[in-house]
Design a protein around this motif. Sequence first.
Motif, short mmCIF file in Angstrom:
data_model
loop_
_atom_site.label_atom_id
_atom_site.label_comp_id
_atom_site.label_asym_id
_atom_site.label_seq_id
_atom_site.Cartn_x
_atom_site.Cartn_y
_atom_site.Cartn_z
N MET A 50 -8.16 -2.80 4.37
CA MET A 50 -7.07 -3.54 4.28
C MET A 50 -7.35 -4.94 4.33
SD MET A 50 -4.71 -1.02 6.83
CE MET A 50 -3.13 -2.12 6.86
N LYS A 51 -8.07 -5.48 5.17
CA LYS A 51 -8.30 -6.75 4.98
C LYS A 51 -9.05 -7.24 3.76
CE LYS A 51 -10.13 -10.63 8.01
NZ LYS A 51 -10.69 -11.00 9.28
N GLN A 52 -9.98 -6.50 3.41
CA GLN A 52 -10.76 -6.71 2.14
C GLN A 52 -9.88 -6.91 1.02
OE1 GLN A 52 -13.95 -4.07 1.64
NE2 GLN A 52 -15.04 -5.24 3.20
N TYR A 53 -8.91 -5.71 1.01
CA TYR A 53 -7.75 -5.85 -0.22
C TYR A 53 -7.09 -7.19 -0.06
CZ TYR A 53 -8.17 -1.56 -3.12
OH TYR A 53 -8.61 -0.70 -3.99
N ILE A 82 0.83 -1.00 -0.06
CA ILE A 82 -0.08 -0.11 0.07
C ILE A 82 0.92 1.28 -0.01
CG2 ILE A 82 -1.80 1.24 1.14
CD1 ILE A 82 -2.71 -1.40 2.29
N GLY A 83 1.09 1.62 -1.07
CA GLY A 83 1.90 3.07 -1.43
C GLY A 83 3.39 2.74 -1.50
N PRO A 84 4.16 3.42 -2.05
CA PRO A 84 5.61 3.31 -2.00
C PRO A 84 6.27 3.82 -0.72
CG PRO A 84 4.97 5.52 -2.96
CD PRO A 84 3.77 4.95 -2.65
N ILE A 113 -0.86 -1.20 -4.57
CA ILE A 113 -1.94 -0.36 -4.68
C ILE A 113 -1.71 0.89 -4.20
CG2 ILE A 113 -3.93 -2.21 -4.54
CD1 ILE A 113 -4.26 -1.09 -1.69
N THR A 114 -2.19 2.17 -4.57
CA THR A 114 -1.95 3.46 -4.24
C THR A 114 -2.64 3.74 -2.81
OG1 THR A 114 -3.77 4.58 -5.06
CG2 THR A 114 -1.68 3.86 -6.50
N LEU A 115 -2.17 4.86 -2.18
CA LEU A 115 -2.84 5.26 -0.96
C LEU A 115 -4.24 5.85 -1.40
CD1 LEU A 115 0.05 7.11 0.94
CD2 LEU A 115 -0.78 5.15 1.36
N VAL A 116 -4.39 6.55 -2.52
CA VAL A 116 -5.73 6.91 -2.98
C VAL A 116 -6.66 5.49 -3.00
CG1 VAL A 116 -7.08 7.69 -4.87
CG2 VAL A 116 -5.03 8.65 -4.43
N ALA A 151 -11.61 3.16 -0.61
CA ALA A 151 -12.27 2.11 0.08
C ALA A 151 -12.38 2.34 1.51
CB ALA A 151 -11.18 0.74 -0.10
N THR A 152 -11.67 2.86 2.30
CA THR A 152 -12.03 3.41 3.61
C THR A 152 -13.16 4.36 3.64
OG1 THR A 152 -9.50 3.24 4.34
CG2 THR A 152 -10.99 4.37 5.62
#
Length: 477
Positions: free
Chosen positions: A254-257, A175-177, A203-206, A211-212
Motif C-alpha cells: 500500500m505504501k509503495q502504491y 483500492i477497490g470500489p 486500483i483493484t483489489l487484484v 503486489a502483496t
Amino acid sequence: MKKFKLGYAPTRRFVFSAEDAFKYKVMIREKIESFGLDMDIVDLEGLNSEGLLYDDHINADQIAAHLKNAEVDAVFFPHCNFGTEDTVARVGKALGKPVLLWGPRDESPLEDGMRLRDTQCGLFATGKVLRRFNVPFTYVTNSRVDDPVFERGFTNFVAAANVVRQFRNLRILQIGPRPASFWTMMCNEGELLERFGIEIHPITLVDIQLATKRIEKGTSAELEEAMMYIKSKMDYSEVTEEDVRRIAALKVAMKQYARSTGSSAIAIQCWSSLQDAMGIMPCLANAILTDEQIPVTCETDIHGAITSVMVQAATMNTAPTFFADLTVRHPENQNGELLFHCGNFPVSLSVEDKPKLKKHFLFDSHAPGTHESQIKGGQMTLARFDGDHGEYQLFMGKARGIEGPFTRGSWVWVEVNDWPLWEEKLVKGPYVHHSVGIHANAIPALYEACQYIPGLTPDPVDPTEREIQAWLRGAGL
C-alpha cells in the motif's frame, strides 16, 4: 512532502519613518522564527537595499515573480508602517495563495506630535484594496510583536495555509470500489476534480493482492522493517508468523502504491473480498500507515480520506489522525459517544504497551489483522468533509475522552457539549457515520482554511463560528 514555505513581504510607505520600518522588519522576522514552526521563510532581501515592499522601487510583478519562483505556499504582509496597499494587493492577486495581513501596534506620538508609523490606518486601507482585488485574506488584530494574540493568529494562519496547500494538491489512492451495501460511501469523483482539483487514483483489489504476494515472497528491507515493527509493538500471540509477514507485506504494498502514484491518503475496500482473497484483514496495515502520516480510511471512504489529510495538515502534520465510526451513545452519559472501528486506530495512540493483533470478531472468516485496543483520551477534534447535491461542508467539533464500558476493536468513549445537537447535525447531513479524530485543537485552522477553498462551507458545532472568531481575536488570553 516538501517543507512549508512562507513568503515574507514586509511593507512600508515613504511618508513615514523608513528607519522604524526597517527595525520592525527585523524584529517581526525574529519573532516568527522564535515560534518554532517547521517552515522556510522566503523574504525580499536582495530585491532592494531594504528588503521591504514600498512604492514603485520594486514593482508588484518583480515581487510576485520572486515569490512564485520560490514556490511559496502563503504570503505574510506585515505592515511595518502604513504600508503600500496597491502593491500588496497586486502581489496577493498574482500569487493566489493565502494572505496574512497584520501590523504591530503604534507607539505614542513623539514629543513634537509627529507619528512614526500609523500602521493601523494602513491596515484599514490594505484590507479594502484586497477586497477590491478579490483576494481572500486572514487578519490578525493590530497588536504588539510580543502580544500572545499575534503568535496565536500567526501560527493558526500557517496551519490553515498548510491545510490549503495539501487540499489543493490532493490525490487519493482508491483500492477497490465501495462495499455494495454502503451507499453512504458514494462520492462524485468528477465533481471533486472539477470543484476542488482532487484526484482519485483507482486500483483493484487484484492489483494490491499481486503486489502483496510479490513482496511477501521477497526479502526486502521494507518488509523486514514492517515485520520488526509489528513484532516489537504488538502482542501477536494469537496469529501465526505467516500472518504477520502477509500483513506487513500488505502495508508495504500500500505504501509503495501511494508513493508511486503521488497519493496523500488511501481509501480501501477493507471487507469482505480482501480477506476472502488474501486471508487477512487490512486493519493493522491501515493503522501503521496512518501513524506514518499516510492516513487510510475504511470501506473506500473517499471523503473520509480527504478529511484525514485536512485534519493532520491543520496540526502541521505533528499528530496522527484516527478514522472512526460514530457508533453508540454512552449508556450513562447523555453527551457521551463511542468512537470505534474494527482495528485501524494508530498503534501510537494505544493505552496498552503491547496492543493485541487479533482475528476479526465479526466476520465469519475471522481473518487475522485487526489491531484491538482502547486509545488514549484527552482533548480531541472530530471532523468530517462531506457533501451532496453539489454542496460541500466541513463539520468540526471538540470532544474529550471519558471512561466507558469495554468493547472490541479500536475504540475510545468521548463526551461532547451537546450530543443531541451533534446527532441532529450529523443525521440531517450531508454527513455519514464516519468521522476523523485527532488529539489536538485543529478547529480554528480548519475554519480559517475554508475561506481559501471556494465551495467549502465550515460547519462548526463546538465551538461556534462566533466563538472561533473571538478566539482568533485573542479571547481567553
